[in-house]
Structure formats: structure tokens, C-alpha cells
Design a protein around this motif. Sequence first.
Motif, PDB file in Angstrom:
ATOM      1  N   TRP A 333       0.834  -1.209   0.000  1.00  0.00           N
ATOM      2  CA  TRP A 333       0.000   0.000   0.000  1.00  0.00           C
ATOM      3  C   TRP A 333       0.867   1.256   0.000  1.00  0.00           C
ATOM      4  O   TRP A 333       0.613   2.202  -0.749  1.00  0.00           O
ATOM      5  N   GLU A 422      -3.182  -4.984   8.271  1.00  0.00           N
ATOM      6  CA  GLU A 422      -3.770  -5.726   7.151  1.00  0.00           C
ATOM      7  C   GLU A 422      -5.091  -5.082   6.719  1.00  0.00           C
ATOM      8  O   GLU A 422      -5.354  -4.912   5.525  1.00  0.00           O
ATOM      9  N   THR A 426      -6.014  -3.211   3.000  1.00  0.00           N
ATOM     10  CA  THR A 426      -7.029  -3.804   2.120  1.00  0.00           C
ATOM     11  C   THR A 426      -8.325  -3.000   2.035  1.00  0.00           C
ATOM     12  O   THR A 426      -9.057  -3.125   1.048  1.00  0.00           O
ATOM     13  N   THR A 427      -8.602  -2.166   3.033  1.00  0.00           N
ATOM     14  CA  THR A 427      -9.873  -1.431   3.024  1.00  0.00           C
ATOM     15  C   THR A 427      -9.678   0.086   3.049  1.00  0.00           C
ATOM     16  O   THR A 427     -10.616   0.824   3.353  1.00  0.00           O
TER      17      THR A 427
END
Length: 536
Positions: A333, A422, A426-427
Motif C-alpha cells: 500500500w 492488514e 485492504t480497506t
Amino acid sequence: MVARDVDEELTLFLEMRRREKAKGVSSLPEPAVHGDRLTDFVVNLLSECFESAGKSFPTAAKSISLTIREIPARPVSTSRGRTYSYGGRSAYNDVNPVLMGTQMVERVVNMRKLPPPKQDDSISTSFGRTLSLSLGILVTMEKDNSNKKSLSEQLKHTNSPMFSTAIFAFIMLLVVVGTILSNMSLESTFFWTSPTSEVITMERKPLAPPKNSTSRYRMAWLRSHLEEFEAFKSTNLSEKFHQRVLESLNDECEVRFFMTWFSPADYFGKREFLAVESVFKSHPQGCLMIVSGSMDSPQGSTILKPISDLGYKVFAATPDVSSLLENTPAKTWFQEMKSCKRDPGRIPLSQNLSNLARLAILYKYGGVYLDTDFIVTRSFKGLKNSIGAQTVVEGDSKNWTRLNNAVLVFEKEHPLVYSFMEEFATTFDGNRWGHNGPYLVTRVVQRVEETIGNSFTVLPPVAFYPFNWIDIQRLFQTPRSRNETTLLKADLIKLNRISYGLHLWNKITKKLKIEKGSAIDISISDHCVVCKGIQR
């Protein structure tokens, strides 16, 4: 010296200022040098003007020009504007006379280029002649008693263009004096005479794209502003971050604390300083590292010096965020965001980078993370692997509905912190406030509580958030009735005996006055170590 020469000099001066502004220079690099050069120019111009009028240049003005060169200088920032309250009225500190003077010069030069207006025999309405009228009155006051003339005769001499130039030069001299005086070293602005009248209205211009911009535009915006984000930079100091953490936060530390600060050091104000102080009131043998590039500087050292001079272990270190995220789920990210391949969103990216950095620091080193608006009131020693609830179902302190990430206490490589990172990667959504912070830790804990719930503790709101962002506003107010006084005593008992600290919710309360005798006033007085200027 004729008026044309004056215009050329002023034009060169303005051009110099425009070039500095274009290069992003927010203050004159050598204030004293510029001040001397401009002072010489103004004094010489005034001297010639007075001589052309058959008058001697006032010695007082010459003494001023000599005196201001002896005043020590400090850089002046054109972007600063901190407002404080003194006795109920606000005052601006560090107003930049250079900027004001430059604008004044531009106005005068532009007006000199205009065709002269039609004149009336009895009165002059032009800018230069109006100023010359004022100078004529001043010259009349300076005139030798033996050579007095009528006021009307003196005013006739003010129609000379040279006198218009002279009064402008005199104004410029005053600007120079103001510039140098504003450069004088002042006592640190992080202390004040009375915290009870403090008002923090310093406007922080967020580094964020326009609110209504598209995702594509925001990525282009990030590309053009990438160098302004401290977290994406790699320097000699950042490369030593890991080593500095190990050396500073060793086994001699009673408790290891971390804070993050991704804003300019100028913004590290009184409340942030109070938060740092409170750490050492409850933990004299504790250690605090402020993870920040701006605070890891001479300016940052000056800010923290009153605390470090008392022997407390407070440090600032420039982070290497890329290395911090090695072997974590958030590494990809970060690389995509640094490559401007991800949408940073409308929320200031530095806020979300802080959300991520605190997780990475705790995962790699373990310890206690605190927001810079959290006042510690009780020792954290013995507390581990804990997160605090912000809200609960009424009447059931164990049935929480929302958690918060302003205070995190975890050991190194804890699985819950790994799950937080994590979830972040991912969000991620940069358009929703709190989505990557308080709401993130709430989502994750709700999901993993049944699987790894025995490895951490969710503390009730009274631990870290004894007052929510609505109720806390009354803590800034002096009790005005017997009932309010009784409530104040109960609040202080809660803070000092049950809670570990008090979250000030700066986003909501930063403009509120800390009134004398209020719960906040008493609390910060009880938990300071420098306590400079604090009155009970």
C-alpha cells in the motif's frame, strides 16, 4: 537621486522578492543583510531629499538606522500566524513586516506610474502630495526657531516630487525597523502567562486536494505535492531511525512511549507540550520518542529543551516509514501511494499516514502510543496489550460499540496490531473520516475477538476516554454554582484515581478557553513538570 532612480531601485527590490516567492522561500534568508542594505538605501535617500530642500537630515533618524543594525535577528516566517489571548483580547504574534512592506512598495510604484490627476489650487488629492503634506507638517515642527515661516509657506514646499519620495522612504525605514525588531529572539511561545485564558486559533492549512475533486485529479495532485510529505522522504536521519530507537528506548526505560507528529514544528503548541509533560509527571523514569522529521531538528530541540533539561528522556527521531513497513501487509500500500498509483482521498493524507505509522511502530518495537492531545494522569506501568472503548451501551460498560486508536498499548509483534495493518491496506478509504482509524480498530476487534480475544483487553471508556467529545467541553469552564462545583470534584476524582488520562479531543476543543479553576486547568496544573507560568 531622481525619482526615476528610486523607481529602478524599488523595482529591483520587488523583483528579488518575487523570485524568492517563486522558489518557495517563505522568509528572507539573511534578514540582517537585507535590512542593512535597505536601511542604507532609505537613509541615503532621505538625506538627499532633506539636502535638496535646504534642510539638515534629523540626527534621530540616523541613530535609529545605526541602532537597528545592532539588534540580533531571527528568521521570520510569512506563513505563521498564532493567536493567543491576553486578558480577554486576542493578539497576533510574528506578523511579518517584510510582507507588508513589499505590498506597500508595490502599491506606491504602481501609483507612481499613473498619470497625475487634475489638481485644485487649494488642496491636493494625489497620494504623493497628501503624504508630502504630512511631511511638511513634520518639517515645520523641526524648523529652527530663528527661521520660522508660516504654515502656508511650508506647505508650498511639499508640492515637490522629491518630498513625496522622501516620505515614502521614511515609511520604508519604519518597515525595516519593524522587520528587525520582529526578528529579535523572544521567549518560547510554548509557554504563557496564564493557561486559563489560552485560545488556540492557529489555522493549520491541511495538505489535501480539493474536496470535490475526482480520484484521477487527486492522484495527479499527490504527484505534484509528493515532496511535501515527510513520510515519503528518505534522509540520513531517517536511515538511522531503527538504531536511534534501540539506543534511546532501552531497558532502562520504565515505560516506552511513542507519539507521531507529521506536521511542521511550528504547530507543536501548548497543548502538545502539556501532553509531553504529563507523561513524565506519572513516569519519571519513562522514555518518550516523538516520531517526526520536523521535531527532529534544532527547532524541535528548542521546543523540548525545557523538559530534557530537567533530565527526562524525551527524544525526536525522523522515521523511515518504508523500512518500518518491511515484512508487514501495508508495505505494498505504501509503495503504491508513494508511486501515486492510489487515490489519497479528500482527508489529509498525513492523518492516515499517522494512523499507519503508529501501528507499524508498535508492531516493530512495542510500547505505548499516545495522541498528542492526551493528558496522562496515572501510571501505565503494568498495563499491556490493551485498547480503549470510546462508547458503550448505556448501563453496560463491557458492551462496547466503538473503540478508539488514540491510545494503544501492545507488545512487539502482537497479532492484533498485524491485523490492524492488514485491514488498513485492504480497506483503505481516504474519503471517509475515521475509516482508517477509530472505525478500523472497531471493525477488526469485532471480527477477531472470538479467535484471539484472550490475547488483549478492551478497557472501558473511563480508562482513556472518561469524557466524550461533547461532555468534555464543560471541563473547560469554571464552576458557576454549587452543583457544578460538586460535579467538578467528582470529575477530578475520576481523572486522578480511575482514568489513565484525558483525551482533549483537540479537533473539537482547540478553540475553547481553559478557564481558571476549571477541571482542565486543575488537571494540567497537577500533571505538569515544567509548569512554567501555570497558575492554579
